[in-house]
Design a protein around this motif. Structure first.
Motif, PDB file in Angstrom:
ATOM      1  N   VAL A   7       0.838  -1.205   0.000  1.00  0.00           N
ATOM      2  CA  VAL A   7       0.000   0.000   0.000  1.00  0.00           C
ATOM      3  C   VAL A   7       0.871   1.252   0.000  1.00  0.00           C
ATOM      4  O   VAL A   7       0.587   2.222  -0.721  1.00  0.00           O
ATOM      5  N   VAL A   8       1.941   1.253   0.763  1.00  0.00           N
ATOM      6  CA  VAL A   8       2.839   2.413   0.805  1.00  0.00           C
ATOM      7  C   VAL A   8       3.507   2.626  -0.548  1.00  0.00           C
ATOM      8  O   VAL A   8       3.610   3.760  -1.029  1.00  0.00           O
ATOM      9  N   ILE A   9       3.940   1.559  -1.192  1.00  0.00           N
ATOM     10  CA  ILE A   9       4.584   1.688  -2.508  1.00  0.00           C
ATOM     11  C   ILE A   9       3.597   2.226  -3.538  1.00  0.00           C
ATOM     12  O   ILE A   9       3.926   3.120  -4.330  1.00  0.00           O
ATOM     13  N   VAL A  10       2.379   1.701  -3.541  1.00  0.00           N
ATOM     14  CA  VAL A  10       1.367   2.187  -4.484  1.00  0.00           C
ATOM     15  C   VAL A  10       1.037   3.652  -4.212  1.00  0.00           C
ATOM     16  O   VAL A  10       0.938   4.465  -5.138  1.00  0.00           O
ATOM     17  N   ALA A  11       0.890   4.011  -2.941  1.00  0.00           N
ATOM     18  CA  ALA A  11       0.580   5.407  -2.586  1.00  0.00           C
ATOM     19  C   ALA A  11       1.707   6.344  -3.011  1.00  0.00           C
ATOM     20  O   ALA A  11       1.456   7.413  -3.576  1.00  0.00           O
ATOM     21  N   ALA A  12       2.954   5.945  -2.757  1.00  0.00           N
ATOM     22  CA  ALA A  12       4.095   6.781  -3.155  1.00  0.00           C
ATOM     23  C   ALA A  12       4.163   6.923  -4.675  1.00  0.00           C
ATOM     24  O   ALA A  12       4.460   8.008  -5.198  1.00  0.00           O
ATOM     25  N   THR A  13       3.870   5.861  -5.388  1.00  0.00           N
ATOM     26  CA  THR A  13       3.874   5.917  -6.848  1.00  0.00           C
ATOM     27  C   THR A  13       2.802   6.865  -7.363  1.00  0.00           C
ATOM     28  O   THR A  13       3.052   7.671  -8.270  1.00  0.00           O
ATOM     29  N   LEU A  14       1.611   6.778  -6.800  1.00  0.00           N
ATOM     30  CA  LEU A  14       0.528   7.670  -7.231  1.00  0.00           C
ATOM     31  C   LEU A  14       0.830   9.134  -6.902  1.00  0.00           C
ATOM     32  O   LEU A  14       0.551  10.027  -7.710  1.00  0.00           O
ATOM     33  N   THR A  16       3.827  10.496  -6.635  1.00  0.00           N
ATOM     34  CA  THR A  16       4.878  10.933  -7.556  1.00  0.00           C
ATOM     35  C   THR A  16       4.316  11.149  -8.954  1.00  0.00           C
ATOM     36  O   THR A  16       4.646  12.146  -9.618  1.00  0.00           O
ATOM     37  N   ALA A  17       3.460  10.253  -9.420  1.00  0.00           N
ATOM     38  CA  ALA A  17       2.851  10.408 -10.746  1.00  0.00           C
ATOM     39  C   ALA A  17       2.005  11.672 -10.816  1.00  0.00           C
ATOM     40  O   ALA A  17       2.018  12.385 -11.826  1.00  0.00           O
ATOM     41  N   THR A  18       1.294  11.976  -9.746  1.00  0.00           N
ATOM     42  CA  THR A  18       0.485  13.192  -9.712  1.00  0.00           C
ATOM     43  C   THR A  18       1.375  14.439  -9.774  1.00  0.00           C
ATOM     44  O   THR A  18       1.081  15.381 -10.520  1.00  0.00           O
ATOM     45  N   ALA A  19       2.445  14.432  -9.001  1.00  0.00           N
ATOM     46  CA  ALA A  19       3.357  15.582  -9.007  1.00  0.00           C
ATOM     47  C   ALA A  19       3.977  15.785 -10.386  1.00  0.00           C
ATOM     48  O   ALA A  19       4.092  16.918 -10.867  1.00  0.00           O
ATOM     49  N   VAL A  20       4.359  14.703 -11.040  1.00  0.00           N
ATOM     50  CA  VAL A  20       4.964  14.817 -12.373  1.00  0.00           C
ATOM     51  C   VAL A  20       3.931  15.280 -13.391  1.00  0.00           C
ATOM     52  O   VAL A  20       4.237  16.095 -14.263  1.00  0.00           O
ATOM     53  N   SER A  21       2.702  14.805 -13.280  1.00  0.00           N
ATOM     54  CA  SER A  21       1.685  15.226 -14.240  1.00  0.00           C
ATOM     55  C   SER A  21       1.363  16.709 -14.106  1.00  0.00           C
ATOM     56  O   SER A  21       1.021  17.359 -15.082  1.00  0.00           O
TER      57      SER A  21
END
Length: 101
Positions: A7-14, A16-21
């Protein structure tokens, strides 16, 4: 424990993806260069700023030069940063995973 880690890995990925978008290519480069810097010089705060400035600037100048000279038309910076930066970023993450285990 495994579920929490996932859950932590998925949350961190989301996140980061939001910040990059939102921030685009420059935000992605800033995130990648920060990771590369930590792998090269460690988390020592005295070296953080100079190395981050040099790495981010050098990477952008290199990518911009390649984008303008590699073809007749200008290649988008996002494409080149993804092609060059993503494999290195994945390699660093895989290497870091071995260190965390």
């Amino acid at each position: 424990m495994r579920l929490v880690r996932g859950v932590v890995i998925v949350a961190a990925t989301l996140i980061t993806a939001t910040a990059v978008s939102v921030s685009g290519v420059i935000g992605w480069i800033g995130r990648s260069c920060r990771t590369w810097r930590v792998c090269l010089v460690g988390p020592a705060l005295r070296r953080v700023l100079p190395v981050s400035l040099l790495m981010g600037g050098a990477f952008l100048v290199l990518i911009d030069t390649v984008a303008r000279t590699a073809a007749r038309i200008e290649i988008p910076l996002g494409l080149l940063t993804a092609i060059l930066g993503a494999p290195v970023f994945v390699w660093l993450l895989a290497r870091g995973r071995r260190m965390w285990s």
